[in-house]
Design an enzyme around this catalytic site. Structure first.
Site, PDB file in Angstrom:
ATOM      1  N   LYS A 206       0.815  -1.285  -0.115  1.00 34.57           N
ATOM      2  CA  LYS A 206      -0.144   0.040   0.027  1.00 34.57           C
ATOM      3  C   LYS A 206       0.806   1.070   0.036  1.00 34.57           C
ATOM      4  O   LYS A 206       0.732   2.404  -0.647  1.00 34.57           O
ATOM      5  CB  LYS A 206      -0.800  -0.124   1.371  1.00 34.57           C
ATOM      6  CG  LYS A 206      -1.906   1.171   1.404  1.00 34.57           C
ATOM      7  CD  LYS A 206      -2.877   1.173   2.589  1.00 34.57           C
ATOM      8  CE  LYS A 206      -3.289   2.295   2.918  1.00 34.57           C
ATOM      9  NZ  LYS A 206      -4.208   2.201   4.033  1.00 34.57           N
ATOM     10  N   GLU A 212      11.154  -4.651   3.934  1.00 36.43           N
ATOM     11  CA  GLU A 212      11.297  -5.914   3.820  1.00 36.43           C
ATOM     12  C   GLU A 212      10.571  -6.170   2.316  1.00 36.43           C
ATOM     13  O   GLU A 212      11.194  -6.759   1.379  1.00 36.43           O
ATOM     14  CB  GLU A 212      10.285  -6.594   4.678  1.00 36.43           C
ATOM     15  CG  GLU A 212      10.763  -6.655   6.011  1.00 36.43           C
ATOM     16  CD  GLU A 212      10.190  -5.400   6.821  1.00 36.43           C
ATOM     17  OE1 GLU A 212       9.798  -4.469   6.266  1.00 36.43           O
ATOM     18  OE2 GLU A 212      10.053  -5.721   8.213  1.00 36.43           O
ATOM     19  N   GLY A 267      -4.536  -1.853   5.399  1.00 39.92           N
ATOM     20  CA  GLY A 267      -4.018  -3.002   4.738  1.00 39.92           C
ATOM     21  C   GLY A 267      -4.533  -4.132   5.203  1.00 39.92           C
ATOM     22  O   GLY A 267      -4.563  -5.089   4.182  1.00 39.92           O
ATOM     23  N   ARG A 268      -4.787  -4.422   6.423  1.00 33.36           N
ATOM     24  CA  ARG A 268      -5.486  -5.679   6.934  1.00 33.36           C
ATOM     25  C   ARG A 268      -6.507  -6.073   6.311  1.00 33.36           C
ATOM     26  O   ARG A 268      -7.300  -6.779   6.771  1.00 33.36           O
ATOM     27  CB  ARG A 268      -5.057  -5.621   8.288  1.00 33.36           C
ATOM     28  CG  ARG A 268      -5.603  -4.560   9.294  1.00 33.36           C
ATOM     29  CD  ARG A 268      -5.117  -4.653  10.718  1.00 33.36           C
ATOM     30  NE  ARG A 268      -5.647  -3.511  11.399  1.00 33.36           N
ATOM     31  CZ  ARG A 268      -4.860  -2.478  11.348  1.00 33.36           C
ATOM     32  NH1 ARG A 268      -3.897  -2.216  10.699  1.00 33.36           N
ATOM     33  NH2 ARG A 268      -5.331  -1.295  12.134  1.00 33.36           N
ATOM     34  N   GLU A 353      -3.445  -5.942  15.427  1.00 33.02           N
ATOM     35  CA  GLU A 353      -2.962  -4.717  14.886  1.00 33.02           C
ATOM     36  C   GLU A 353      -4.093  -3.823  15.016  1.00 33.02           C
ATOM     37  O   GLU A 353      -3.785  -2.769  15.176  1.00 33.02           O
ATOM     38  CB  GLU A 353      -2.397  -5.091  13.490  1.00 33.02           C
ATOM     39  CG  GLU A 353      -1.672  -3.885  12.870  1.00 33.02           C
ATOM     40  CD  GLU A 353      -1.058  -4.198  11.596  1.00 33.02           C
ATOM     41  OE1 GLU A 353      -0.152  -4.530  11.745  1.00 33.02           O
ATOM     42  OE2 GLU A 353      -1.669  -4.007  10.562  1.00 33.02           O
ATOM     43  N   HIS A 384      -3.210 -32.587  19.497  1.00 30.18           N
ATOM     44  CA  HIS A 384      -2.196 -33.100  19.992  1.00 30.18           C
ATOM     45  C   HIS A 384      -0.890 -32.306  20.120  1.00 30.18           C
ATOM     46  O   HIS A 384       0.310 -32.797  20.272  1.00 30.18           O
ATOM     47  CB  HIS A 384      -1.691 -33.902  18.856  1.00 30.18           C
ATOM     48  CG  HIS A 384      -3.002 -35.046  18.484  1.00 30.18           C
ATOM     49  ND1 HIS A 384      -2.965 -36.354  19.294  1.00 30.18           N
ATOM     50  CD2 HIS A 384      -4.001 -35.225  17.902  1.00 30.18           C
ATOM     51  CE1 HIS A 384      -4.269 -36.995  19.033  1.00 30.18           C
ATOM     52  NE2 HIS A 384      -4.806 -36.556  18.023  1.00 30.18           N
ATOM     53  N   LYS A 512      10.401  -0.380  13.692  1.00 29.21           N
ATOM     54  CA  LYS A 512      10.883  -0.083  12.065  1.00 29.21           C
ATOM     55  C   LYS A 512      11.988   0.994  12.019  1.00 29.21           C
ATOM     56  O   LYS A 512      12.996   0.690  11.311  1.00 29.21           O
ATOM     57  CB  LYS A 512       9.626   0.434  11.162  1.00 29.21           C
ATOM     58  CG  LYS A 512       8.639  -0.625  10.593  1.00 29.21           C
ATOM     59  CD  LYS A 512       7.698   0.003   9.756  1.00 29.21           C
ATOM     60  CE  LYS A 512       6.590  -0.796   9.623  1.00 29.21           C
ATOM     61  NZ  LYS A 512       5.543  -0.009   8.727  1.00 29.21           N
TER      62      LYS A 512
HETATM   63  O1  F6P Z   1       3.896  -3.105   9.479  1.00 29.08           O
HETATM   64  C1  F6P Z   1       2.506  -3.020   9.571  1.00 29.08           C
HETATM   65  C2  F6P Z   1       2.060  -2.955   8.257  1.00 29.08           C
HETATM   66  O2  F6P Z   1       2.217  -1.354   8.056  1.00 29.08           O
HETATM   67  C3  F6P Z   1       0.724  -3.307   8.261  1.00 29.08           C
HETATM   68  O3  F6P Z   1      -0.296  -2.676   8.779  1.00 29.08           O
HETATM   69  C4  F6P Z   1       0.560  -3.504   6.683  1.00 29.08           C
HETATM   70  O4  F6P Z   1      -0.296  -4.481   6.365  1.00 29.08           O
HETATM   71  C5  F6P Z   1       1.983  -3.975   6.264  1.00 29.08           C
HETATM   72  O5  F6P Z   1       2.898  -3.221   7.282  1.00 29.08           O
HETATM   73  C6  F6P Z   1       2.224  -4.021   4.731  1.00 29.08           C
HETATM   74  O6  F6P Z   1       2.336  -2.873   4.646  1.00 29.08           O
HETATM   75  P1  F6P Z   1       2.381  -2.330   3.061  1.00 29.08           P
HETATM   76  O7  F6P Z   1       1.227  -2.886   2.103  1.00 29.08           O
HETATM   77  O8  F6P Z   1       2.494  -0.646   2.844  1.00 29.08           O
HETATM   78  O9  F6P Z   1       3.702  -2.687   2.471  1.00 29.08           O
END
Ligand code: F6P
Length: 548
Positions: A206, A212, A267-268, A353, A384, A512
């Site tokens: 987003k 990452e 995002g979620r 979150e 289990h 972060k």
């Molecule tokens: O670090 C958490 C977060 O901001 C989430 O809320 C989000 O879903 C995820 O990182 C990925 O963010 P993006 O889609 O901006 O890469």
């Protein structure tokens, strides 16, 4: 605005909770033969049984009074109407608009966003159809056989959970892979068997600032260019889903290859947007539409059903009852359906979150427990592994049991064994077995008195452990869409009742920021930034031993 603890209904529930703690659910079941009828709801495509909670009619009346006093209904209106209820980010919260099958006009900042949504869905349809039909070709003229989605958190968990959940509906025309971890092991393993001529990368972010994801996307780009010896291959093999077009283009992705995202989609909650592109490629756009339809059905139910018959409202109230008033600190998500094996990981982000916060809307410290930690695993595997804890530890863990009447892959004899366990576990967690019963059982088995005295206390199960049962007819795109939306709305209602800002996630920023600084230190010879002695010691040890 008053703090929640000063509400009449809150105080009332606090007192009521002390009273209810004196009861055992099995007694209440014995006294009331109508519990299942009274505390279950049939709603296409599932049945929700919430009778195995420490509740009475009186409890439910008080919980509904709380929902009313917290103005859940008016907040619900605000969300659906696009008011800026994400106050700390000054944004609307409109994931429901993404799946509004009525395509009703929805104005946001003088713009009809339903036009943008339609445009984006059309682009997804055209693109996914072309990929699936082999009309879209890679740089060497071959069709795409593999799609790699690079994204993390909401840009990974939703699409991957759904892809896994609906595998049975995939025609395996194109293989879909997911890379979320910046640990190079994952991307290396995914890329190893792939042919650069036939791979499409979807960079899902987003913000298009997530380190990452950008790191993984850069590695994928290098891999593509070095194997194809063709810089132009990027145009054919990289698309992005992002609300930050500028960053995506600067990264090297063609403008035409960028699918829109909007700041009014968290995002979620984003799998319904173009973040769901890998789902559409895997299943076909028609199936993706069915997923949206299922979610839209749940939206309609949430919007119109009276609070006392409203499944997301009930799940939210029970969570607040179990955690805030009765003191449970975690909640288990236990699917008895292999396709749902990623559901608990998905709901971990969705709920924790969203509502894992400790100040209220006004920024005041909250003095009551908010949401529990969410965890879980496929039920049978859990039985289990950690069910011992669920049955006999001194922590009560409320649990959602989710299963289906029909398996998507019937194999003779399997489903009955699975579902026998499904039903047995909630019964056992509710009823337990007391010492008298244990002793009688051991005696009937001819055990000595000495053995009985020694072992009996260990075999006691206190029971009285709350569970909800969600019994689906069968996992399908539509039913899965409804199930996910059920939980999304549950989380929304929880947030309103607990008075937390459900749609921001400031708590992920501190780590972060620090990671960025530490990365610079790991890459240079100097490590002079002041850290605490533990962090310092760890970094120095890492640098002295490693071979960067
Ligand atoms: O670090 C958490 C977060 O901001 C989430 O809320 C989000 O879903 C995820 O990182 C990925 O963010 P993006 O889609 O901006 O890469």
């Amino acid at each position: 605005m008053k703090s929640r603890t000063s509400l009449t209904s809150w105080k009332d529930l606090n007192e009521h909770a002390q009273e209810m703690k004196k009861y055992h659910m099995s007694e209440i079941f014995e006294q009331d033969a109508e519990r299942f009828t009274d505390f279950s709801i049939r709603l296409e495509p599932f049945l929700l049984d919430y009778s195995k909670n420490l509740i009475t009619h009186n409890t439910m009346d008080k919980l509904i009074a709380l929902a009313k006093e917290c103005e859940v209904e008016s907040w619900r209106e605000k969300m659906f109407n696009g008011e800026r209820i994400n106050s700390t980010e000054d944004r609307a919260v409109l994931h429901t608009a993404l799946r509004d099958r009525s395509h009703a006009k929805l104005m946001l900042d003088d713009k009809n966003i339903s036009d943008d949504i339609k445009k984006s869905l059309n682009k997804m349809k055209e693109f996914s159809d072309n990929i699936r039909q082999g009309l879209y070709k890679g740089y060497s003229g071959k069709r795409i056989t593999d799609v790699v989605n690079i994204g993390v958190g909401g840009s990974n968990l939703g699409p991957q959970m759904v892809t896994e959940g609906l595998k049975k509906y995939s025609d395996c025309n194109v293989n879909v892979h997911y890379v979320s971890n910046v640990d190079g092991t994952q991307i290396a393993n995914v890329l190893r068997p792939l042919n650069p001529e036939t791979v499409l990368f979807i960079v899902s972010s987003k913000t298009f600032t997530t380190t990452e994801t950008i790191t993984n996307a850069k590695t994928a780009m290098k891999w593509l260019v070095s194997s194809s010896f063709d810089q132009g291959a990027i145009t054919k093999h990289f698309v992005a889903v992002s609300s930050n077009k500028a960053n995506a283009m600067e990264f090297g992705i063609d403008e035409d290859n960028i699918f829109d995202m909007w700041d009014w989609v968290g995002g979620r909650f984003s799998l319904w947007s173009a973040i769901g592109l890998p789902i559409a490629i895997d299943l076909g756009f028609e199936r993706f539409t069915e997923l949206l339809e299922g979610a839209h059905e749940m939206d309609k139910h949430f919007k119109t059903a009276p609070l006392e018959a409203n499944t997301p409202v009930i799940l939210a109230l029970l969570s607040v009852w179990n955690c805030t008033f009765l003191g449970a600190q975690s909640q288990a998500i236990l699917p008895y359906d292999q396709p749902l094996h990623m559901l608990s990981a998905y709901l971990q982000q969705a709920e924790m979150e969203s509502n894992g916060k400790s100040v209220n809307w006004h920024g005041d410290e909250i003095d009551y427990p908010t949401v529990p930690s969410i965890w879980g695993e496929l039920g049978i595997n859990g039985q289990h592994a950690f069910y011992q804890y669920l049955h006999q530890s001194n922590n009560v863990v409320p649990a959602d049991f989710i299963g289906s009447v029909e398996s998507v892959t019937p194999v003779k004899g399997h489903h009955e064994t699975l579902m026998a366990n499904f039903f047995a576990q909630t019964q056992a967690l509710m009823q337990g077995v007391n010492e008298e019963q244990v002793r009688a059982d051991l005696k009937a088995k001819g055990r000595t008195q000495e053995y009985i005295d020694q072992v009996a206390p260990h075999k006691v199960h206190k029971g009285n452990r709350p569970t909800n049962t969600i019994l689906m007819k069968r996992i399908s795109p539509k039913s899965l869409g409804s199930l996910i939306a059920l939980y999304e709305h549950k989380i929304f209602v929880q947030g309103i009742i607990l008075q937390v800002c459900s749609f921001d996630q400031w708590g992920v920023e501190l780590g972060k920021g620090l990671a960025n600084k530490i990365k610079a230190e790991l890459e240079s010879d100097n490590c002079n930034s002041p850290h605490d002695s533990s962090t310092d010691g760890l970094i120095k040890y890492y640098k002295s031993v490693g071979t960067l």
